[in-house]
Design a protein around this motif. Sequence first.
Motif, PDB file in Angstrom:
ATOM      1  N   GLU A  71       0.835  -1.215   0.000  1.00  0.00           N
ATOM      2  CA  GLU A  71       0.000   0.000   0.000  1.00  0.00           C
ATOM      3  C   GLU A  71       0.865   1.258   0.000  1.00  0.00           C
ATOM      4  N   LEU A  72       1.890   1.288   0.851  1.00  0.00           N
ATOM      5  CA  LEU A  72       2.777   2.451   0.926  1.00  0.00           C
ATOM      6  C   LEU A  72       3.635   2.584  -0.327  1.00  0.00           C
ATOM      7  N   LEU A  73       4.026   1.457  -0.921  1.00  0.00           N
ATOM      8  CA  LEU A  73       4.768   1.509  -2.182  1.00  0.00           C
ATOM      9  C   LEU A  73       3.919   2.125  -3.287  1.00  0.00           C
ATOM     10  N   LEU A  74       2.642   1.754  -3.327  1.00  0.00           N
ATOM     11  CA  LEU A  74       1.744   2.316  -4.341  1.00  0.00           C
ATOM     12  C   LEU A  74       1.528   3.814  -4.137  1.00  0.00           C
ATOM     13  N   LEU A  81       9.936   3.156  -0.445  1.00  0.00           N
ATOM     14  CA  LEU A  81      10.618   2.907  -1.715  1.00  0.00           C
ATOM     15  C   LEU A  81      12.100   2.636  -1.484  1.00  0.00           C
ATOM     16  N   GLU A  82      12.694   3.359  -0.548  1.00  0.00           N
ATOM     17  CA  GLU A  82      14.113   3.161  -0.254  1.00  0.00           C
ATOM     18  C   GLU A  82      14.371   1.802   0.399  1.00  0.00           C
ATOM     19  N   VAL A  83      13.413   1.306   1.159  1.00  0.00           N
ATOM     20  CA  VAL A  83      13.549  -0.036   1.729  1.00  0.00           C
ATOM     21  C   VAL A  83      13.584  -1.069   0.606  1.00  0.00           C
ATOM     22  N   LEU A  84      12.649  -0.943  -0.341  1.00  0.00           N
ATOM     23  CA  LEU A  84      12.608  -1.887  -1.462  1.00  0.00           C
ATOM     24  C   LEU A  84      13.860  -1.796  -2.322  1.00  0.00           C
ATOM     25  N   ALA A  85      14.473  -0.608  -2.358  1.00  0.00           N
ATOM     26  CA  ALA A  85      15.668  -0.385  -3.188  1.00  0.00           C
ATOM     27  C   ALA A  85      16.967  -0.759  -2.471  1.00  0.00           C
ATOM     28  N   SER A  86      16.870  -1.391  -1.318  1.00  0.00           N
ATOM     29  CA  SER A  86      18.060  -1.717  -0.520  1.00  0.00           C
ATOM     30  C   SER A  86      19.085  -2.507  -1.332  1.00  0.00           C
ATOM     31  N   SER A  87      20.349  -2.138  -1.193  1.00  0.00           N
ATOM     32  CA  SER A  87      21.440  -2.839  -1.880  1.00  0.00           C
ATOM     33  C   SER A  87      21.724  -4.159  -1.173  1.00  0.00           C
ATOM     34  N   SER A  88      22.387  -5.058  -1.862  1.00  0.00           N
ATOM     35  CA  SER A  88      22.614  -6.404  -1.338  1.00  0.00           C
ATOM     36  C   SER A  88      23.363  -6.398  -0.014  1.00  0.00           C
ATOM     37  N   GLU A  89      24.317  -5.458   0.166  1.00  0.00           N
ATOM     38  CA  GLU A  89      25.089  -5.439   1.407  1.00  0.00           C
ATOM     39  C   GLU A  89      24.263  -4.979   2.611  1.00  0.00           C
ATOM     40  N   LEU A 103      11.095  -2.571  -8.048  1.00  0.00           N
ATOM     41  CA  LEU A 103      10.916  -1.117  -8.112  1.00  0.00           C
ATOM     42  C   LEU A 103      10.083  -0.678  -9.308  1.00  0.00           C
ATOM     43  N   ASP A 104      10.277  -1.352 -10.462  1.00  0.00           N
ATOM     44  CA  ASP A 104       9.574  -0.912 -11.668  1.00  0.00           C
ATOM     45  C   ASP A 104       8.058  -1.022 -11.538  1.00  0.00           C
ATOM     46  N   LEU A 105       7.583  -1.824 -10.581  1.00  0.00           N
ATOM     47  CA  LEU A 105       6.135  -1.925 -10.334  1.00  0.00           C
ATOM     48  C   LEU A 105       5.576  -0.643  -9.724  1.00  0.00           C
ATOM     49  N   PHE A 106       6.443   0.134  -9.077  1.00  0.00           N
ATOM     50  CA  PHE A 106       5.944   1.222  -8.235  1.00  0.00           C
ATOM     51  C   PHE A 106       6.460   2.625  -8.605  1.00  0.00           C
ATOM     52  N   LEU A 107       7.657   2.731  -9.147  1.00  0.00           N
ATOM     53  CA  LEU A 107       8.185   4.059  -9.446  1.00  0.00           C
ATOM     54  C   LEU A 107       7.329   4.759 -10.500  1.00  0.00           C
ATOM     55  N   SER A 108       6.979   6.008 -10.214  1.00  0.00           N
ATOM     56  CA  SER A 108       6.147   6.782 -11.135  1.00  0.00           C
ATOM     57  C   SER A 108       6.416   8.264 -10.933  1.00  0.00           C
ATOM     58  N   ASP A 332       2.560   7.968 -15.036  1.00  0.00           N
ATOM     59  CA  ASP A 332       2.030   8.985 -14.125  1.00  0.00           C
ATOM     60  C   ASP A 332       1.750   8.409 -12.744  1.00  0.00           C
ATOM     61  N   GLN A 333       1.267   7.177 -12.705  1.00  0.00           N
ATOM     62  CA  GLN A 333       0.930   6.500 -11.458  1.00  0.00           C
ATOM     63  C   GLN A 333       1.460   5.061 -11.516  1.00  0.00           C
ATOM     64  N   PRO A 334       1.701   4.458 -10.363  1.00  0.00           N
ATOM     65  CA  PRO A 334       2.086   3.041 -10.367  1.00  0.00           C
ATOM     66  C   PRO A 334       0.955   2.183 -10.944  1.00  0.00           C
ATOM     67  N   ASN A 335       1.320   1.032 -11.481  1.00  0.00           N
ATOM     68  CA  ASN A 335       0.331   0.095 -12.015  1.00  0.00           C
ATOM     69  C   ASN A 335      -0.258  -0.690 -10.844  1.00  0.00           C
ATOM     70  N   SER A 336      -1.274  -0.120 -10.226  1.00  0.00           N
ATOM     71  CA  SER A 336      -1.829  -0.719  -9.015  1.00  0.00           C
ATOM     72  C   SER A 336      -2.467  -2.073  -9.292  1.00  0.00           C
ATOM     73  N   GLN A 337      -3.096  -2.227 -10.460  1.00  0.00           N
ATOM     74  CA  GLN A 337      -3.745  -3.500 -10.790  1.00  0.00           C
ATOM     75  C   GLN A 337      -2.719  -4.631 -10.846  1.00  0.00           C
ATOM     76  N   LYS A 338      -1.583  -4.362 -11.480  1.00  0.00           N
ATOM     77  CA  LYS A 338      -0.529  -5.371 -11.578  1.00  0.00           C
ATOM     78  C   LYS A 338       0.084  -5.649 -10.215  1.00  0.00           C
ATOM     79  N   ALA A 339       0.315  -4.576  -9.437  1.00  0.00           N
ATOM     80  CA  ALA A 339       0.929  -4.738  -8.116  1.00  0.00           C
ATOM     81  C   ALA A 339       0.023  -5.548  -7.190  1.00  0.00           C
TER      82      ALA A 339
END
Length: 353
Positions: A71-74, A81-89, A103-108, A332-339
């Motif tokens: 919900e917060l990602l959408l 968003l930064e949590v989801l983008a966390s690097s491997s280390e 990320l590509d599901l949500f960035l807009s 313009d907006q995240p693809n909420s249906q796909k997410a």
Amino acid sequence: MTIDDLKRQNLILFEVISGSRAFGLATEKSDTDIKGVFYLPKEKFYGLEYIPQISNASNDIVYYELGRFVELLLKNNPNILEVLASSSECILYQHPIMQQLTLDLFLSKQTEQTFAHYAISQIKKAKGLNKKINNPVEVKRKTVLDFCYIIQGQHTYPITNWLTKNGLQQQCCGLVNIPHGRDLYALFYDASGSCGYHGIIQHEDSTELCLSSVKIDTPVMAYLSFNRDGFSSHCRDYKAYWQWVANRNQQRYKNNIENGNDFDAKNMMHTIRLLQVAYEIMTKGTITNKRPNRDELLAIKQGKLSYDEIMQLAESLLAKIETASLSSRLPDQPNSQKALAVLLTMRNHLYQS
């Protein structure tokens, strides 16, 4: 439920190091912040015990329930968003199912608003702190009398000065409302106390003027104006200032003062960092948590940039983000249906019998 419950029941899906350590901005005194994602046991999720978030007492370890996380990602929440983008280390644990959230599901382009809104709120907070530091409020609150004035001809005089000059006591005064005059009063005086006047105020903590019964044809000594709006504003500022003093992070405040800052330098460092990330999203369509300009950002935290310089930098970044959004390839907006379809698939896998 507690964090221990999540670990004991193997409900954690994602756990990462966040905050300054993830951004490459940690110093010797930096804490280690942890954020993550969990899912509820089936009976709690389908029952009446849905829990969206679990954290420790200091709130530096926070886990979001899977649905709340999506919900917060959408909503393009910057922190999430930064949590989801966390690097491997920085990833301490990742359940294989979490690879379905990308990320590509949500960035807009919506990030222009969410990141900018957060940054502006922090700038306002910094301006408020700037005002508090440069305009400290006295420990003793002003009284109603400090906002009362005697009208004489075309001039007004503070009533406290007028009383002192004339050798009068406020307790011996009587006030009567002047009809159709907002906060205007006729003032009468009885040195003997035989008239039973109530004075202008009963005590220093009074928030209203006292009114008295005065015999008809009693000569008016003076006319009084009460700046009610000014008094109300002072009371709000007084309350806000001393609440801030009581709740502020004393060590951070001390560091700001020692560095000659009249604003929260750490907050402003993260505000500038966030705006730079927003610009990166608009131009590159991705998020890199670890910042390449560590020295520049730490210089803000260390007070090497003035308040005005930081404000100018923030305004410049906001303008660049707005311009970049016009040509950005992001939706313009995240693809909420796909997410949501991905979320449903994840739920079905987690709760399959």
